[in-house]
Design a protein around this motif. Structure first.
Motif, PDB file in Angstrom:
ATOM      1  N   ASP D 182      46.419  33.079  37.192  1.00 59.15           N
ATOM      2  CA  ASP D 182      47.015  32.617  38.170  1.00 59.15           C
ATOM      3  C   ASP D 182      47.923  33.880  38.888  1.00 59.15           C
ATOM      4  OD1 ASP D 182      45.706  30.353  38.571  1.00 59.15           O
ATOM      5  OD2 ASP D 182      47.236  29.257  37.600  1.00 59.15           O
ATOM      6  N   LYS D 183      48.717  34.221  37.892  1.00 56.03           N
ATOM      7  CA  LYS D 183      49.630  35.036  38.421  1.00 56.03           C
ATOM      8  C   LYS D 183      49.129  36.590  38.576  1.00 56.03           C
ATOM      9  CE  LYS D 183      53.018  37.189  35.837  1.00 56.03           C
ATOM     10  NZ  LYS D 183      54.033  37.286  34.594  1.00 56.03           N
ATOM     11  N   VAL D 184      48.329  37.027  37.952  1.00 56.11           N
ATOM     12  CA  VAL D 184      47.490  38.246  38.143  1.00 56.11           C
ATOM     13  C   VAL D 184      46.805  38.395  39.513  1.00 56.11           C
ATOM     14  CG1 VAL D 184      45.839  40.055  37.412  1.00 56.11           C
ATOM     15  CG2 VAL D 184      47.428  39.062  35.824  1.00 56.11           C
ATOM     16  N   SER D 185      46.226  37.244  39.864  1.00 59.29           N
ATOM     17  CA  SER D 185      45.143  36.738  40.889  1.00 59.29           C
ATOM     18  C   SER D 185      46.257  36.998  42.152  1.00 59.29           C
ATOM     19  CB  SER D 185      44.431  35.977  40.933  1.00 59.29           C
ATOM     20  OG  SER D 185      45.119  34.827  40.767  1.00 59.29           O
ATOM     21  N   GLU D 186      47.365  36.383  42.149  1.00 57.84           N
ATOM     22  CA  GLU D 186      48.214  36.317  43.113  1.00 57.84           C
ATOM     23  C   GLU D 186      48.573  37.931  43.405  1.00 57.84           C
ATOM     24  OE1 GLU D 186      52.297  34.161  43.746  1.00 57.84           O
ATOM     25  OE2 GLU D 186      50.777  32.822  42.685  1.00 57.84           O
ATOM     26  N   HIS D 187      49.271  38.270  42.315  1.00 51.86           N
ATOM     27  CA  HIS D 187      49.489  39.966  42.457  1.00 51.86           C
ATOM     28  C   HIS D 187      48.732  40.633  43.187  1.00 51.86           C
ATOM     29  CE1 HIS D 187      53.514  39.588  40.744  1.00 51.86           C
ATOM     30  NE2 HIS D 187      52.947  39.252  39.381  1.00 51.86           N
ATOM     31  N   ILE D 188      47.678  40.570  42.668  1.00 52.34           N
ATOM     32  CA  ILE D 188      46.430  41.292  43.429  1.00 52.34           C
ATOM     33  C   ILE D 188      46.154  41.217  44.714  1.00 52.34           C
ATOM     34  CG2 ILE D 188      43.930  41.938  43.347  1.00 52.34           C
ATOM     35  CD1 ILE D 188      44.064  41.447  40.326  1.00 52.34           C
TER      36      ILE D 188
END
Lengths: 198, 198, 198, 198
Positions: D182-188
């Motif tokens: 969740d976090k990584v995809s948001e950052h990306i």
DNA sequence: AATGAATGAGATTTCATTCAT
DNA sequence: TATGAATGAAATCTCATTCAT
């Protein structure tokens, strides 16, 4: 005549080729496994594939070796002869004798390889062509020299010669029957050159 | 003449035999798998073993079927003829023609079965023996009738005849070369009966 | 840039490394055999094991050699520049170009070594870490300098950068497609720095 | 999502495919032997070759199965969404999650198959192309709908998206690091859509 | 009469690696 | 520094055959 490999070959290669020759005295090619060959040769199976593309390639190389010696032998026998009929007689007799002495060789040639298409692209088959060409050349020369009738078809004559030789060997190759090569070749020549009809 | 199996056979058996015949037009027996056969026949591999002991048995049965037709054909051609030389000529010509028309048959007979020992105990081989015996009988009769020279060895003559026929077919069977059977058989007879030597 | 190994290496070692490089232009590492390498290098298989622990070690050493050149090239391009965004752009462009010029290098790095665990303990991987760290440092500096948004996750940005570069190269590395590195890197930078959303 | 094979497959085939999936959780494809697979599946090695052309074919079919489910899942997730940006965000997040849940799948896709040329002719790769095409279509629609800047190169954007996803997974796939998708995809997404530059 | 699934035994082949010279 | 011969262990694959249904 048996097993004279070129000295330049590495020992393992020679051992492998001899092993196959030896095994073919007992079994047909298909029922000889690479494991058999390796064991008999006293090397590892892997080594076979160092020196030969595959099992078939090994067979063809063995065959080629035999044929090489055979062809040289034939040539040495006929070169001194003057008459073409005589030359052909010698070829018939010598070939019969070679097949007879060297059944492994005959068996491979007459029964084993002819149904695999890639045999006909092998070096071994090239040797067969040379041998076969030799016969045709002699026939043609015989016609030119007036020893052989002009109305004879050279290719047909070659076929009769080769077919007779091969068929005469079959019993020996298949059933192991003894063959009196001198007598048989004489009979064959008698028919082919002088005709069966009264 | 092509692949007509007895009507009494169950459809599956016929399909299988025809499939093998068909496949052998392109490949040699060894490279045809039971899977190939089943696919071509449109049946399952298992069914093969309902009708045939094993793969070889199938081959022999197919060969047998072809042979039946072949033998009938030959016999029908000879019987009316009187002269033994003529009979032999007919056999040569007819055999050549049969092989030529039915290459699969020739291929099986000349290249495939001869290296399996149990072929020589099969029904198919029995038929070969009959055929071969027929030739020998005619030769002997020919000698007795004074048509064939007395100093001719009957077995040798048979060998020359069979060998010539077979060798003449090889190119066709192996490479698919066309063969002018009339011309070739004439050439062969010319050599065998009248001799090559001037 | 291509395959210039240190002069201090013995000739055999150089030949072997060049041979692998050359072969990898066409095949993947796994389908290249030590026999291939030896043949191409013109040495014997045995020699490979004089200079390299095993086949993988050879790969890593080759990779290492390429990496050396790569790293020097990158560094020489960046140092004079001031802006961090600019530095990152340069890295993107230069890396793309390096990969493009030297496909073998790219292929090894992107496709071959990543699934062998011990690559990650090799010298080559140490160099990757340095390269990767450089990018992260620039990103962090960029945030500190107010060039890059504060809410950007530095690791994520690095991932996007590296991922974009690598993915852009795949087509070239795998299929040999031509790549207009200037244009592509510009496009990528445009997206990464200015955003795709209106 | 794991191991749902078509019911029409024979039990043996399903067992084999599941066995490979299972084994790939521990080892890489190359170090899994057909013997391993057969043992794990509880069938004989031969059966593998009844259902699959070779070991690679098995891999591709397994991959294809996974991809099928994956693709359906993705499509079901995005079809209700109106905004194209949103769709892309969902794809990024879902793909990351799928890779994360299903590491076997990710590992095969990102590390194992890309260096074998014939993967690119497999059905599995066809699925990749469909997936990849889906993304491109959304991007183009986004541009048309005015959600995405017109000066963005659609192919470049797709590359950035795919590259970012893949690179984000590498750590997990290679080292087994946990990934907060969740976090990584948001950052990306933050970077890709809004840009990194202030 | 026919199917479909599975077997099993072994055959061929591959290749990185070692070692004596 | 290099060669050449050989290894060995395992890996992939083949296929005729069987058997329950």
């Amino acid at each position: 005549m048996e097993s004279e490999q070129k000295k330049s070959y590495p020992p393992g290669k020679i051992k492998i080729m001899n092993a196959l020759s030896e095994l073919m005295r007992e079994k047909d090619f298909h029922s000889i496994t690479t494991a058999d060959i390796a064991t008999t040769a006293g090397v590892t199976e892997g080594l076979i594939y160092k020196y030969f593309k595959d099992k078939k390639d090994l067979l063809y190389q063995v065959l080629n070796g035999h044929f090489q010696t055979f062809q040289n032998y034939i040539v040495s026998k006929i070169e001194t002869r003057k008459s073409n009929i005589e030359k052909l007689s010698i070829i018939i007799k010598t070939t019969l004798k070679s097949y007879s002495i060297n059944r492994v060789f005959a068996r491979i040639l007459l029964l084993e390889v002819r149904n695999s298409p890639n045999y006909f692209e092998s070096d071994a088959y090239d040797m067969v062509k040379i041998y076969s060409r030799t016969i045709l050349d002699i026939i043609n020369q015989g016609i030119k020299d007036g020893e052989i009738k002009e109305d004879i078809d050279p290719h047909a004559l070659r076929q009769v010669i080769l077919g007779s030789i091969e068929h005469a060997c079959l019993g020996e190759v298949i059933f192991g029957k003894e063959l009196d090569t001198d007598k048989v070749s004489e009979h064959i020549c008698n028919i082919i050159f002088r005709g069966a009809k009264k």
